[in-house]
Each structure stands twice: as structure tokens, then as C-alpha cells.
Design an enzyme around this catalytic site. Structure first.
Site, PDB file in Angstrom:
ATOM      1  CE1 TYR A 141      29.312  13.624   3.865  1.00  0.00           C
ATOM      2  CE2 TYR A 141      28.146  14.687   5.658  1.00  0.00           C
ATOM      3  CZ  TYR A 141      28.616  14.702   4.363  1.00  0.00           C
ATOM      4  OH  TYR A 141      28.396  15.788   3.574  1.00  0.00           O
ATOM      5  CE  LYS A 191      20.861  12.724  -8.877  1.00  0.00           C
ATOM      6  NZ  LYS A 191      20.551  13.809  -9.807  1.00  0.00           N
ATOM      7  CG  ASP A 223      19.550  17.111  -9.410  1.00  0.00           C
ATOM      8  OD1 ASP A 223      18.410  16.832  -9.008  1.00  0.00           O
ATOM      9  OD2 ASP A 223      20.113  16.481 -10.314  1.00  0.00           O
ATOM     10  CG  ASP A 247      27.375  18.793   5.246  1.00  0.00           C
ATOM     11  OD1 ASP A 247      27.352  19.887   5.839  1.00  0.00           O
ATOM     12  OD2 ASP A 247      28.412  18.136   5.067  1.00  0.00           O
ATOM     13  CG  ASP A 251      27.113  25.213   4.924  1.00  0.00           C
ATOM     14  OD1 ASP A 251      26.446  24.978   5.951  1.00  0.00           O
ATOM     15  OD2 ASP A 251      28.361  25.222   4.917  1.00  0.00           O
TER      16      ASP A 251
END
Ligand code: NAD
Length: 359
Positions: A141, A191, A223, A247, A251
């Protein structure tokens, strides 16, 4: 004496913050804590009153405090505004001003809420009680360059994932410290099979793990980890991950707990004043109806006692009070699933938790 800046914000923010302060006052009395609260407008409420969503005076008031209790900001009245008036920018700027570097989200499925969890009962039978610690100062970000352009081949957009070793190291150190205070297990998700920044992440976490041999450390590719987290949540204690992965999984994990209204968070500062807020937004669709679940906000206050005010006993008392109120069958609308459960309002839920603290 502990100074707490209370920033209720917009939407349901004021309704749920009121209940968290009520519970904190009850804990203060029980533990002889001298808690001093200063209330401030922020976000849309401050924009309406003073024309800006965050002022320098407010930043200073937060800096002078030992911790910040934050409701939520935003709503349809302000969401269309552009920078620099954007209400959500107030929170982003406040995080930067307070040098926040880590976001801690605590996921717990309280006994009795199994029917509210989105995940089948056999998957959650082993319990859900873990922390996701997300790096918040760098990553996808913030990395530069970041731009869009027109090219002969079409429109092109670029984001950059950037990490310095010290950014990974300070987050990992905090993760190991948390793991040691809990069940001694740390999972690092990244990752590394595809991203150079994740290979650095994994290397640095390995180095810090070498200095923390008492913590059981594991690396997972994010993943596969995202799937495993939902299928076998009991395997996790403290999970650390780069900004964007945290992030997304932060959620995802909320569905395990029964409601987004159940999840507290802490934004840990490098400078001392950390910020505590529930993970949800201002939920304008239910504003003023008295049906918002205040538990995520109340548990954020518990995290504040644990991680900023050096009062882990007070935090434990709140956790137990919430657990007992749920065991007794009281539910706000978002977590009520059967007629046998007694539906309560936002303020009644706050009263019930505060009363358990006084018992
Ligand atoms: P939201 O999290 O506010 O709400 C999503 C859904 O969850 C809604 O149906 C809402 O009613 C429900 N919900 C959320 N919290 C609840 C609670 N405590 N009890 C019961 N139900 C609850 O997300 P949104 O609707 O996408 O955003 C609303 C506003 O909040 C927007 O302006 C957004 O920008 C802002 N927002 C602010 C923050 C923040 O301040 N940290 C975070 C996210 C969104």
C-alpha cells in the site's frame, strides 16, 4: 494515572464507544485504576463542526495520551469527498502521526456463539483463539513507484511491494513476544514462492526465530494458510504477515467469530501511544437503532488495558465478563440465532458486561 483519548467518530462509533467507556470505568473502580478520559470529535463529526476531519490539536491531544480509544469514521454523508477532505484519511493520517507499525487483531469464538460462526461446527470444535499481527507501515500500500499511465499497449498500473529488513524484524520481534505471553506458537504467512519481498520476510523471521527457540515457529504460504485458517483454526496462536495479506486474512478470519462486531484490534505505535478500535466501520445502516454490537469495542478496551496500560488483570476481567454474558444467553441482533437467546440492545449489552465486572 492513565490518560485515554476517546474518539467516538461517526455512525455507530459514539454508541459503542459509550459502552466501552462504561466497562472501562467499572474495571477502573475494581482495580483502583485512575483512568482519565478526554472526549474528542473526529472524522465526519469534526468535519461538520470545524471543516476538517482531523486537526493538529487532536493529533497532539492523542500524542499526550497513554492510549487512544477510537470508534469508527465515515458515512454516506462524507464518502463522496475527495482528498484532502476524505474522512477515512483522518484515520490514516492519525495512524501515521502516531507512528503505528503493527495491527493486532484478536479472533476468539466465545462458547455459545458456535451457531453464529459462518464455519461448520466440526471445523471450530477445537476452538478459535488466535491473533493476526499485520505489518502496517510498509508493503504494497505504500511502496513506490505507484502510478497509472497510458501506454501503446494499453492502460498500465503499477504498485510496489517494498520491505526493509528492520520493518520485518520489529514486527517479528513483537510477534514472538506475544506468542510467549500466549501459547508459544508463531506462524509466519507470506508468498515466498513468488515474491522477493516475501523471501526477505521469511529470511528475517527465521533469524528472529533463531533467537526465540522457545517459540514453536512455522512458515506457511499465504494462499494455503488462508484455507487452513478456516478449516483448522485451532492450529493457530499468533500469525504474522505483510500488510496486504494481513488486510485480507484479517477480514476473512472475522467470519469464524460470529460477527464482525465481535473483533477488537490494536494499532501498535513505535512512539508509545497506540490506538484501539474494533475492526468494523461506522455501520451507518444501523446507526441510532440501538442494535449495534459493542463487544468488539469493549474487547478493544481490554486490549488497551493489556498492551498499553499494563493492566492484564483488567483485560482478563473484561474477557471473562463478555464470556459469561454470552454464556448467559444474551445477544445483540447480529449474533442472535435462536428464540431461546435473549435479544439485548447496545446499551443493555454494555450494562450486562459492566455488571459482571462488578460482581
Ligand atoms: P461496516 O464495517 O461499517 O459495516 C459492514 C456491515 O457489518 C454492515 O451491515 C453493518 O451493519 C455490520 N456491522 C458492522 N459493525 C457492526 C456491529 N458492531 N454490530 C452489528 N453489525 C455491525 O462497513 P461498511 O458498511 O462498508 O462501511 C461503513 C462506513 O464505515 C464507510 O463510510 C466506511 O468508509 C467506514 N469504515 C470505517 C472504518 C474505520 O473507521 N476504521 C473501517 C471500515 C469502514
Amino acid at each position: 494515572m492513565h490518560h485515554i483519548a476517546v474518539l467516538p467518530g461517526d455512525g455507530i462509533g459514539p454508541e459503542i464507544t459509550r459502552e466501552a467507556v462504561k466497562v472501562l470505568k467499572a474495571v477502573g473502580e475494581r482495580h483502583q485504576l485512575d483512568l482519565v478520559f478526554s472526549h474528542h470529535l473526529v472524522g465526519g463529526a469534526l468535519l461538520d463542526a470545524q471543516g476538517v476531519a482531523l486537526t493538529d490539536e487532536l493529533v497532539e491531544a492523542c500524542r499526550r495520551s497513554d492510549a487512544v480509544l477510537f470508534g469508527a469514521v465515515g458515512g454516506p454523508k462524507w464518502d463522496h469527498l475527495d482528498m484532502p477532505d476524505r474522512v477515512d484519511h483522518a484515520l490514516i493520517r492519525l495512524r501515521q502521526e502516531l507512528s503505528v507499525y503493527a495491527n493486532l487483531r484478536q479472533f476468539r469464538l466465545y462458547a455459545g456463539l458456535e451457531d453464529a460462526s459462518a464455519v461448520k461446527s466440526d471445523r471450530i470444535a477445537g476452538g478459535v483463539d488466535f491473533i493476526i499481527l499485520r505489518e502496517l507501515s510498509s508493503g504494497a500500500y505504500y511502496g513506490q513507484p505507484k502510478f497509472r499511465e497510458e501506454t501503446p499497449r494499453g492502460r498500465r498500473a503499477v504498485d510496489t511491494i517494498e520491505y526493509f529488513d528492520f520493518q520485518v524484524e520489529r514486527l517479528a520481534r513483537y510477534g514472538f513476544e506475544l506468542a510467549r505471553q500466549r501459547r508459544g506458537k508463531l506462524t509466519s504467512m507470506s508468498k515466498w514462492n513468488a515474491l522477493e519481498s516475501s523471501r526477505l520476510w521469511r529470511d528475517v523471521v527465521e533469524e528472529v526465530a533463531g533467537q526465540n527457540p522457545d517459540v514453536d515457529t512455522r512458515h506457511e504460504i499465504v494462499d494455503a494458510g488462508a484455507m487452513n485458517l478456516i478449516q483448522r483454526p485451532a492450529e493457530y496462536d499468533v500469525i504474522i504477515m505483510p500488510n496486504m495479506f494481513g488486510d485480507i486474512l484479517g477480514d476473512e478470519a472475522a467470519v469464524l467469530t460470529g460477527s464482525i462486531g465481535m473483533v477488537p484490534s490494536a494499532e501498535i505505535s513505535l512512539d508509545g501511544t497506540s490506538l484501539y478500535e474494533p475492526i468494523h466501520g461506522s455501520a451507518n445502516d444501523i446507526e441510532g437503532k440501538g442494535i449495534a454490537n459493542p463487544i468488539g469495542m469493549i474487547l478493544s478496551a481490554a486490549l488497551m488495558l493489556r498492551y498499553s496500560l499494563d493492566c492484564p488483570d483488567g483485560a482478563d476481567v473484561i474477557d471473562r465478563a463478555v464470556a459469561r454474558v454470552i454464556e448467559d444467553g444474551y445477544r445483540t441482533a447480529d449474533i442472535r440465532r435462536s428464540p431461546g437467546q435473549q435479544r439485548v440492545s447496545t446499551s443493555e449489552m454494555g450494562d450486562l458486561v459492566a455488571a459482571k465486572i462488578n460482581e
